[in-house]
Design an enzyme around this catalytic site. Structure first.
Site: not given
Length: 472
Positions: A314-316
């Protein structure tokens, strides 16, 4: 030698009009060293950094870019330098503009087309400063106006400006229509105090692992703001390629990258340590590319993992196979924050723990809170991942149609680049974090015009970026 190119221009100022028409071929470097060093306690130009004086650092940087160098040292100063020393013009005691005027008059009388100026007490000097400032007419570094490129025809207008009683550097920057140019990377640090010099010395010893930034510290009790130098870890995208396949882009501190790539391959189950060939590294586009070859048996797993990597974090960042994509332009926050009193920050910090049900029970969860301008916690979300906690908060704000400009985000986490970007994209104008920022977090906060406060404690908070001048 570096040569800057100008087009013919016409500039007006309040003290009159003048023409600036030189296509320069000769550049004079000027070190502005006439300050009184009151806060430093001794002559800053003689202070040592890495065994050399600040004056020597400035002269060396200019020597690589200019045809000749002068030192503007004010009255009754005999700096230790082989360069020509100039006194203020048109009279003593005029501050840095008096030194600049002396350099411009010297340049005009000796066939120099422009002056490249640097203050003696701001480091480092960009090694391509002249190229960065090149263009039409005068140009200065944004917020560091003494880093300037000045056509020598400005000598008489500056003298007239000073005789009229105007002494501030910004007044002349505005009067002559100088362009303000953003310098890449960390801004130069003003060495105004011995602790600032010590931070610069320590940061220099750590090399590419850190940057030294000039920040401000807000004291909640007195509401006083003081300048401090802060060493922050560098955060940069590292694009990892195995067998020519773009596998992932990870955010990392660019030290010991050989070990990082080998350990990453090992922890991913792609190869054993003795199967990893030498890692090839090169710096490009604001980040690093690391290439290594793995055994042929790793190829099917490489191809499969490269296809699915983007969905795993989810850190992108993970799964983006382009540094350019990782550093894509960030649109600034459009909303303007509501006034925020130091007492409201203190209040939110004091009650944050009371709202962390998972964190209190486990000691292993991050919190992301949205707080009102009065310091009340409006919404809070928790997760084992700091990025997930912020995503949950942003989602809740949207689902409940809460005005994101009517408050600030408070995170119980390190201030990394992805948290800054998520906050900006969510349209929240103020972010406060418990821990310190990374270098890329600072850079992206500036780009996104985000008010960023970090290292929030019971008594103080660091003001990292303050685009709306909320804190003076």
């Amino acid at each position: 030698m570096v040569r800057s190119r100008y087009a013919a221009i016409n500039r007006n100022c309040r003290s009159g009009a003048w023409n600036v028409t030189p296509p320069p071929s000769r550049l004079l470097g000027a070190v502005l060293a006439g300050g009184r060093s009151v806060r430093f306690g001794s002559d800053k130009s003689a202070a040592l950094l890495q065994g050399r004086s600040l004056l020597d650092h400035a002269c060396t940087a200019l020597a690589a870019q200019c045809d000749d160098i002068v030192v503007c040292a004010g009255e009754n100063r005999t700096p230790d330098t082989a360069a020509r020393v100039l006194s203020d013009q048109p009279e003593p005691g005029l501050g840095p503009l008096g030194g600049l005027c002396a350099a411009l008059l010297h340049a005009r009388s000796n066939g120099f087309d422009a002056v490249l100026s640097v203050p003696v007490d701001a480091h480092p000097v960009p090694d391509n400063l002249a190229d960065l400032l090149a263009g039409d007419g005068a140009a200065v570094a944004a917020s560091h106006w003494l880093f300037g490129l000045w056509p020598s025809d400005l000598a008489q207008p500056l003298a007239a400006h000073l005789r009229s009683g105007k002494r501030s550097v910004l007044s002349f920057v505005e009067a002559c229509g100088a362009r303000q140019v953003d310098l890449p990377g960390a801004p130069p640090l003003n060495v105004n105090t011995p602790p600032a010099l010590a931070a610069l010395e320590q940061g220099s010893a750590l090399g590419k692992a850190v940057e030294v930034h000039a920040l401000r510290e807000l004291d909640f009790a007195t509401q006083a703001v003081r300048e401090i130098a802060r060493i922050v870890p560098v955060e940069a995208p590292v694009a990892i390629e195995f067998n020519g396949i773009g596998y992932a882009v990870m955010m990392a501190t660019p030290t010991d990258l050989d070990d990082f790539v080998a350990g990453f391959a090992l922890s991913e189950g792609l190869a054993k340590p003795d199967e990893i060939e030498a890692v090839n590294l090169h710096q490009t586009g604001g980040g690093w590319v690391a290439r290594a070859n793995l055994p042929a048996r790793s190829l099917p797993r490489l191809l499969e993992r490269a296809r699915t990597r983007v969905s795993e974090s989810s850190c992108g960042i993970c799964g983006i196979d382009s540094i350019a994509a990782a550093l894509a332009p960030l649109d600034p926050v459009k909303g303007k924050p509501l006034p925020l009193a130091p007492a409201a920050i203190q209040k939110a910090l004091a009650v944050l723990r009371d709202h962390q049900r998972i964190g209190t029970a486990t000691g292993a969860a991050h919190a992301a809170a949205f707080c009102s301008p009065d310091g009340d916690v409006v919404l809070l979300r928790e997760d084992v991942g700091r990025h997930n906690a912020l995503d949950k908060l942003v989602g809740a704000l949207g689902r409940q149609d809460i005005d994101r400009c009517a408050g600030f985000a408070l995170l119980s986490a390190r201030c990394s680049q992805e948290l800054v970007e998520k906050t900006v994209r969510a349209g929240i104008p103020v972010l406060i974090t418990i821990s310190a920022p990374s270098s890329l977090a600072i850079a992206r906060a500036r780009e996104g015009r985000l008010t960023l406060l970090t290292l929030a404690r019971d008594d103080t908070v660091l003001i990292v970026t303050d685009p709306h001048r909320m804190f003076g």
